[in-house]
Motif scaffolding. Structure first.
Motif, PDB file in Angstrom:
ATOM      1  N   TYR A  16      -7.319  11.093  -7.800  1.00  0.00           N
ATOM      2  CA  TYR A  16      -5.925  11.419  -7.672  1.00  0.00           C
ATOM      3  C   TYR A  16      -5.503  11.831  -9.072  1.00  0.00           C
ATOM      4  N   SER A  17      -4.167  12.532  -8.847  1.00  0.00           N
ATOM      5  CA  SER A  17      -3.539  13.004 -10.093  1.00  0.00           C
ATOM      6  C   SER A  17      -2.621  11.713 -10.578  1.00  0.00           C
ATOM      7  N   PRO A  18      -2.654  11.646 -11.772  1.00  0.00           N
ATOM      8  CA  PRO A  18      -2.112  10.341 -12.255  1.00  0.00           C
ATOM      9  C   PRO A  18      -0.491  10.465 -11.855  1.00  0.00           C
ATOM     10  N   GLU A  19       0.202  11.691 -11.817  1.00  0.00           N
ATOM     11  CA  GLU A  19       1.728  11.774 -11.345  1.00  0.00           C
ATOM     12  C   GLU A  19       1.904  11.112 -10.264  1.00  0.00           C
ATOM     13  N   ILE A  20       0.794  11.424  -9.239  1.00  0.00           N
ATOM     14  CA  ILE A  20       0.751  11.096  -7.926  1.00  0.00           C
ATOM     15  C   ILE A  20       0.688   9.447  -7.790  1.00  0.00           C
ATOM     16  N   LEU A  21      -0.036   8.855  -8.468  1.00  0.00           N
ATOM     17  CA  LEU A  21      -0.450   7.854  -8.347  1.00  0.00           C
ATOM     18  C   LEU A  21       0.756   6.805  -8.897  1.00  0.00           C
ATOM     19  N   VAL A  22       1.510   7.427  -9.919  1.00  0.00           N
ATOM     20  CA  VAL A  22       2.767   6.647 -10.539  1.00  0.00           C
ATOM     21  C   VAL A  22       3.929   7.049  -9.329  1.00  0.00           C
ATOM     22  N   VAL A  23       4.073   8.015  -8.553  1.00  0.00           N
ATOM     23  CA  VAL A  23       5.057   7.968  -7.514  1.00  0.00           C
ATOM     24  C   VAL A  23       4.724   7.206  -6.549  1.00  0.00           C
ATOM     25  N   LYS A  24       3.441   6.893  -6.190  1.00  0.00           N
ATOM     26  CA  LYS A  24       3.322   6.211  -5.052  1.00  0.00           C
ATOM     27  C   LYS A  24       3.560   4.771  -5.435  1.00  0.00           C
ATOM     28  N   VAL A  25       3.073   4.336  -6.604  1.00  0.00           N
ATOM     29  CA  VAL A  25       3.351   2.919  -7.032  1.00  0.00           C
ATOM     30  C   VAL A  25       4.829   2.627  -7.112  1.00  0.00           C
ATOM     31  N   GLN A  26       5.642   3.861  -7.767  1.00  0.00           N
ATOM     32  CA  GLN A  26       7.275   3.407  -7.777  1.00  0.00           C
ATOM     33  C   GLN A  26       7.823   3.473  -6.288  1.00  0.00           C
ATOM     34  N   ALA A  27       7.098   4.322  -5.385  1.00  0.00           N
ATOM     35  CA  ALA A  27       7.805   4.382  -4.090  1.00  0.00           C
ATOM     36  C   ALA A  27       7.536   3.038  -3.187  1.00  0.00           C
ATOM     37  N   VAL A  28       6.446   2.590  -3.361  1.00  0.00           N
ATOM     38  CA  VAL A  28       5.945   1.341  -2.713  1.00  0.00           C
ATOM     39  C   VAL A  28       7.006   0.075  -3.170  1.00  0.00           C
ATOM     40  N   LEU A  29       7.017   0.054  -4.646  1.00  0.00           N
ATOM     41  CA  LEU A  29       7.851  -0.767  -5.178  1.00  0.00           C
ATOM     42  C   LEU A  29       9.459  -0.926  -4.742  1.00  0.00           C
ATOM     43  N   ARG A  30       9.937   0.283  -4.761  1.00  0.00           N
ATOM     44  CA  ARG A  30      11.197   0.421  -4.363  1.00  0.00           C
ATOM     45  C   ARG A  30      11.515   0.181  -2.807  1.00  0.00           C
ATOM     46  N   ARG A  31      10.446   0.649  -2.062  1.00  0.00           N
ATOM     47  CA  ARG A  31      10.658   0.138  -0.526  1.00  0.00           C
ATOM     48  C   ARG A  31      10.603  -1.337  -0.635  1.00  0.00           C
ATOM     49  N   VAL A  32       9.686  -2.019  -1.057  1.00  0.00           N
ATOM     50  CA  VAL A  32       9.529  -3.496  -0.814  1.00  0.00           C
ATOM     51  C   VAL A  32      10.577  -4.329  -1.352  1.00  0.00           C
ATOM     52  N   TYR A  33      11.148  -3.643  -2.831  1.00  0.00           N
ATOM     53  CA  TYR A  33      12.097  -4.758  -3.410  1.00  0.00           C
ATOM     54  C   TYR A  33      13.423  -4.326  -3.650  1.00  0.00           C
ATOM     55  N   GLU A  34      13.574  -2.853  -3.668  1.00  0.00           N
ATOM     56  CA  GLU A  34      14.898  -2.408  -4.072  1.00  0.00           C
ATOM     57  C   GLU A  34      15.655  -2.246  -2.501  1.00  0.00           C
ATOM     58  N   MET A  35      14.941  -1.645  -1.730  1.00  0.00           N
ATOM     59  CA  MET A  35      15.550  -1.222  -0.434  1.00  0.00           C
ATOM     60  C   MET A  35      15.785  -2.586   0.409  1.00  0.00           C
ATOM     61  N   ALA A  36      15.205  -3.752   0.182  1.00  0.00           N
ATOM     62  CA  ALA A  36      15.083  -4.922   1.150  1.00  0.00           C
ATOM     63  C   ALA A  36      16.217  -5.784   0.316  1.00  0.00           C
ATOM     64  N   SER A  37      16.523  -5.646  -0.924  1.00  0.00           N
ATOM     65  CA  SER A  37      17.538  -6.363  -1.581  1.00  0.00           C
ATOM     66  C   SER A  37      18.730  -5.830  -1.355  1.00  0.00           C
ATOM     67  N   ALA A  38      19.015  -4.555  -1.594  1.00  0.00           N
ATOM     68  CA  ALA A  38      20.340  -3.843  -1.527  1.00  0.00           C
ATOM     69  C   ALA A  38      20.468  -3.730   0.017  1.00  0.00           C
ATOM     70  N   ASP A  39      21.866  -3.237   0.146  1.00  0.00           N
ATOM     71  CA  ASP A  39      22.336  -3.007   1.588  1.00  0.00           C
ATOM     72  C   ASP A  39      21.488  -1.658   2.016  1.00  0.00           C
ATOM     73  N   GLU A  40      20.467  -1.839   2.961  1.00  0.00           N
ATOM     74  CA  GLU A  40      19.542  -0.726   3.084  1.00  0.00           C
ATOM     75  C   GLU A  40      20.085   0.706   3.275  1.00  0.00           C
ATOM     76  N   SER A  41      21.090   0.642   4.043  1.00  0.00           N
ATOM     77  CA  SER A  41      21.653   2.198   4.565  1.00  0.00           C
ATOM     78  C   SER A  41      22.837   2.647   3.533  1.00  0.00           C
TER      79      SER A  41
END
Lengths: 227, 336
Positions: free
Chosen positions: A106-131
């Motif tokens: 993989y491209s390193p940039e894409i790995l970083v983006v994926k890691v960030q996206a998963v973390l955001r989805r799991v920890y940030e979207m869930a804690s904040a008001d989702e919508s």
């Protein structure tokens, strides 16, 4: 919000592991590497990482087996790393509870983006008001793609929504152009440099029409800040 | 089997029959037999071999034409010995022939089985090897990402070339075994196109290539993994031979009985004299010779894959202005 995310890496290639550690540390993650592949679930219970990067090709047990065992004890998000390109692998990984997968090399940039996206989805979207998101009186509704300030409302396009989401998420700090572009690519929006500029310009115009004090500042050659 | 050929086959038999007839006639003549009697004896003498010859001709003709007919209908012609009828009138010949064919088939089958095994072995080894080689390739990419230098871009470009070549050889080795390695099902065009684009994400983003997707919501019957590879190779070519303001348009359209997927770029195009040989093995053409890394292999292999999947591929280009590659899926289904 979590300040520093802990990423647990399961990878048997030591050289790649070292480089991976350097890369992710640069993006502000805390890295813990698996030392032994026989008791991964136990290590995870001790370390309590926020995310696991799991290689499928491992010496003792294969990654799928480990993935299953982790799921038995923890709900921590897992990104599977595979060198094989068959769909069977990815389907199996997702079925065994992985959150996302990435194919080598993989491209390193894409790995970083994926890691960030998963973390955001799991920890940030869930804690904040989702919508919805708020910043300095701006009210950003993710459900109907609208942006409100006091009694005024503007509609946003799909790309604008995604860009604004990233800017607002890191409001006050720089989001690089590369980050924005790779993020949008990760969401299947294949935008190029010009399209990004056009979208930013449009967003600025919409901000103006709302008469809010929020602006998107350009950091030349780097990226943008929402202020 | 023609009657003339048949007669020729029985030349010797006819010769001896006639010889016998002449000897008998001479003998009868010498013992002063009536002329009419000689004629009657001749007719009787000739009747049975003549009837036999005609009967035999018809039976053999029928026998062989049945075999030919069966063979025409057989997909695997070498199974013919299994389908040869129990023929009572030439059962001996039939049995001998069946036996010979069987023996031949078995020995040939053994050879084919061996070479198939060897080929599978080789393919397996190659797959493992390619997956192994991805590890150092990844490590290299990470090292490059962690050590920003002036030459990063050019190193990455070379690494991506290796990656692309590896993909070509991987799919080429699988191609021989394609029959056992594909699943035709209803697939959304968008899905495999997007995956293919993502494989070239860095190159496209770094070189600021505009990607325009439209109308990719058709469903076609194909194998997504193989089509992803085909699309990836087409895109790889499109983004290799670019000019100013590079742009790749990818869209699909539908007519009565087919769906066409089109890749259109505004690149350097292809010389018209190169167009017809574009899909031939090892053909690099004018562009390929400009770009030293071209193997002339990519288009050759995708052409073969596309045909094996039952689709069609055509190319249209104007030198200096565009290249348009169209993949046609014949069994269109319905819109999403």
């Amino acid at each position: 919000m979590i300040d520093i995310y802990k990423v647990f890496i399961v990878e048997d290639n030591l050289k790649a592991l070292k480089e991976l550690e350097i890369l992710l540390k640069r993006y502000g993650f805390e890295i813990i590497c698996a030392k032994d592949f026989s008791d991964i679930p136990l290590q995870i219970q001790n370390v309590k990482p926020h995310l696991i990067l799991l290689d499928i090709n491992l010496p003792q047990y294969d990654g799928f087996f480990i993935c299953q065992n982790i799921r038995a004890v923890s709900k921590v998000p897992i990104i599977i790393v595979t060198a094989r390109d068959s769909d069977v692998d990815t389907i199996m990984g997702i079925r065994l509870g992985a959150d996302d997968y990435i194919k080598k090399p993989y491209s390193p940039e894409i790995l970083v983006v994926k890691v960030q996206a998963v973390l955001r989805r799991v920890y940030e979207m869930a804690s904040a008001d989702e919508s919805c998101m708020k910043y300095k009186g701006l009210f950003f509704d993710l459900k109907d793609y609208s942006l409100k300030y006091e009694d005024k409302t503007v509609e946003l396009t799909k790309n604008e929504v995604k860009i604004l989401f990233l800017l607002m998420n890191k409001a006050g700090s720089i989001v690089t152009r590369d980050e924005l572009i790779y993020e949008l690519w990760n969401n299947d929006e294949f935008i190029d440099d010009n399209t990004l500029t056009v979208n930013i310009t449009r967003l600025r115009k919409k901000f103006e029409s709302l008469d809010s004090c929020v602006i998107i500042e350009t950091k030349k050659g780097v990226g943008y800040i929402l202020k | 089997m023609k009657f003339r050929e048949y007669i020729k086959e029985y030349e010797l038999f006819i010769f001896f029959e006639l010889l016998g007839l002449i000897i008998i006639d001479i003998y009868l003549f010498l013992i002063n037999t009536f002329f009419q009697l000689i004629i009657i004896i001749d007719i009787i003498y000739l009747l049975s071999p003549l009837l036999f010859m005609i009967y035999n001709f018809h039976k053999k003709k029928e026998y062989y034409s049945t075999i030919y007919r069966t063979m025409d209908n057989l997909e695997k012609k070498y199974f013919i010995s299994e389908f040869m009828a129990q023929e009572s009138f030439i059962s001996l010949e039939n049995e001998i022939m069946k036996d010979i064919l069987n023996t031949m088939f078995l020995s040939m089958y053994e050879d084919i089985k061996n070479s198939k095994e060897k080929q599978l072995d080789y393919q397996e080894f190659l797959e493992i090897w390619i997956h192994e080689v991805k590890n150092p390739l990844l490590t290299l990419k990470l090292i490059v990402a962690n050590n920003k230098t002036k030459v990063n871009k050019s190193i990455l470009e070379e690494l991506e070339k290796i990656e692309n070549l590896l993909e070509q050889i991987l799919y080429y080795s699988r191609y021989e075994n394609l029959e056992n390695d594909y699943v035709i099902k209803e697939t959304l065009i968008e899905d495999f196109v997007k995956n293919a684009i993502k494989k070239h994400s860095r190159q496209i983003i770094e070189n600021n290539i505009k990607i325009q997707l439209s109308n990719l919501d058709n469903i076609v019957k194909t194998d997504s993994k193989w089509m992803e590879f085909v699309c990836s190779q087409i895109i790889s070519n499109s983004i290799k031979y670019v000019k100013d303001n590079p742009e790749v348009k990818i869209f699909a359209f539908e007519d009565n009985n087919s769906v066409a997927l089109v890749f259109e770029d505004n690149g350097i195009g292809i010389k018209s004299k190169d167009l017809s040989r574009l899909f031939s093995k090892n053909f690099t053409g004018y562009n390929g010779r400009l770009e030293k890394g071209s193997t002339g292999f990519g288009l050759y292999i995708i052409n073969r894959i596309v045909h094996k999947l039952g689709h069609e591929i055509t190319v249209d280009s104007q030198e200096g202005s565009y290249t348009k590659i169209e993949v046609k899926f014949s069994k269109a289904v319905h819109k999403w």
